[in-house]
Design an enzyme around this catalytic site. Structure first.
Site, PDB file in Angstrom:
ATOM      1  N   GLY A   1     -26.892 -46.709  23.997  1.00 26.64           N
ATOM      2  CA  GLY A   1     -28.010 -46.427  24.883  1.00 26.64           C
ATOM      3  C   GLY A   1     -29.198 -47.308  24.555  1.00 26.64           C
ATOM      4  N   CYS A   2     -30.164 -47.337  25.471  1.00 23.04           N
ATOM      5  CA  CYS A   2     -31.330 -48.203  25.278  1.00 23.04           C
ATOM      6  C   CYS A   2     -32.202 -47.725  24.120  1.00 23.04           C
ATOM      7  CB  CYS A   2     -32.134 -48.294  26.566  1.00 23.04           C
ATOM      8  SG  CYS A   2     -32.512 -46.710  27.339  1.00 23.04           S
ATOM      9  N   TYR A   3     -32.554 -46.446  24.106  1.00 20.20           N
ATOM     10  CA  TYR A   3     -33.338 -45.930  22.987  1.00 20.20           C
ATOM     11  C   TYR A   3     -32.605 -46.098  21.652  1.00 20.20           C
ATOM     12  CZ  TYR A   3     -37.005 -43.569  25.793  1.00 20.20           C
ATOM     13  OH  TYR A   3     -38.072 -43.282  26.612  1.00 20.20           O
TER      14      TYR A   3
ATOM     15  N   ALA B   1     -32.858 -49.709  20.201  1.00 20.29           N
ATOM     16  CA  ALA B   1     -34.150 -50.034  19.586  1.00 20.29           C
ATOM     17  C   ALA B   1     -34.337 -49.294  18.270  1.00 20.29           C
ATOM     18  CB  ALA B   1     -35.286 -49.686  20.553  1.00 20.29           C
TER      19      ALA B   1
END
Length: 343
Positions: free
Chosen positions: A148-150, A153
């Protein structure tokens, strides 16, 4: 290599098409949609009109499986869990951008996604595609669960300290913010212009589906990690994620020592840039970079880590292509060597 994109009308799918156009060995063979088949892609996205002359096709498993080498699943949660198993009889690689194959425990998936999980064998076979930290398994995978994007990061920001067992396992606090494209293209009141413009909102407090994904990988690196505090906020911008992380070290480390650790960890990873100044989301806009900076606070004894990515590139389509490059044994930045768009 022939590729199909399922879910081509979403933001992740159309970003895949933009990036795959730059790839020297991948040819987009077909694009698919469950709800808009028969329509020209340019009718859905005017910026592609005259450039990508695809017509959206229905999802025919036999046809796709027999014609392509890799299928990108840019679908909402709950779709890939059904489709991926249907491709199992074909010699086709699957790269899933949804959350359906990331969580190894089906009960955990049911709890956080409130959907029926994929068959256990498919979940077991799927390799978690955090490119910089799982490349050996990715290179041999048939099914890749794109992070996922979160989590991308956050995990890139925390990995060096967690893997070296340098932080107190119960101390991880994450304050993350995302642009509205992370919510997808579907209409929802929460992302209307009038709701988001000049506004800042926290959402899914203690309930975000990326919490177990982050914890799963952290526990894989350090089995003593405790539950994290993870808060997400919606900010009035189109793209970008900033994850600000606060941790307590087991022993005091000077900022200079922290930079030595991170630069050593990411020295050979093209897309992770350890920066001397704290980064902003604009500095990675439209690119596959993850920029990281950090600092020790001698007054409180805590370490602050800031990580920024473009949620649609490094947080989705870009990392999917990076994983395909690893699978093909190519340089990871093939087709992705794009400078950020600025300003």
């Amino acid at each position: 290599m022939r590729a199909a994109v399922i879910g081509a009308t979403g933001y992740g799918g159309v970003e895949l098409l933009r990036l795959l156009q730059q790839h020297p060995v991948v040819n987009v063979h077909s694009v698919h949609s469950s709800s808009n088949d028969g329509l020209p892609l340019g009718q859905m996205y005017g910026h592609l009109s005259g450039s990508l002359k695809f017509q959206l096709e229905s999802i025919d498993i036999d046809k796709i499986g027999s014609e392509v080498d890799v299928v990108f699943m840019a679908t909402p949660a709950g779709v890939s869990s059904e489709l991926t198993s249907q491709f199992s009889e074909y010699d086709t690689h699957i790269i899933d951008l949804s959350g359906d194959l990331r969580l190894q425990d089906n009960k955990t998936y049911e709890r956080w996604y409130n959907k029926t999980p994929a068959p256990s064998q498919i979940v077991k076979e799927a390799v978690y595609g955090l490119s910089e930290w799982n490349s050996n398994k990715i290179s041999e995978a048939k099914i890749i669960a794109n992070p996922g994007c979160y989590p991308t990061a956050v995990l890139l920001g925390l990995a060096p300290l967690v893997q070296m067992d340098l932080i107190k396992e119960e101390s991880i606090i994450i304050d993350a913010k995302s642009g509205v494209s992370g919510a997808g293209r579907s209409l929802a009141t929460a992302v209307h212009f009038a709701e988001t413009n000049e506004n800042l909102k926290i959402y899914k407090v203690n309930q975000h589906q990326h919490i177990p994904e982050i914890e799963q990988m952290l526990l894989n690196w350090n089995g003593s990690i405790q539950p994290i505090t993870f808060s997400t906020h919606l900010v009035p911008m189109t793209r970008g994620i900033m994850a600000t992380m606060y941790v307590e070290p087991k022993k005091q480390l000077k900022t200079e020592e922290l930079y030595d650790i991170y630069k050593c960890a990411y020295d050979e990873h093209y897309f992770v840039r350890v920066k001397d100044a704290f980064p902003s989301t604009k500095e990675v806009y439209g690119s596959n970079y993850c920029d990281i900076a950090l600092m020790n606070d001698e007054r409180t004894g805590r370490i602050t880590i800031v990580s920024v990515i473009d949620n649609l590139v490094k947080g989705a389509a870009g990392q999917a292509i990076q994983n395909l490059n690893i699978l093909l044994g190519m340089d990871e930045h093939t087709g992705l060597d794009l400078l950020p768009v600025y300003p």
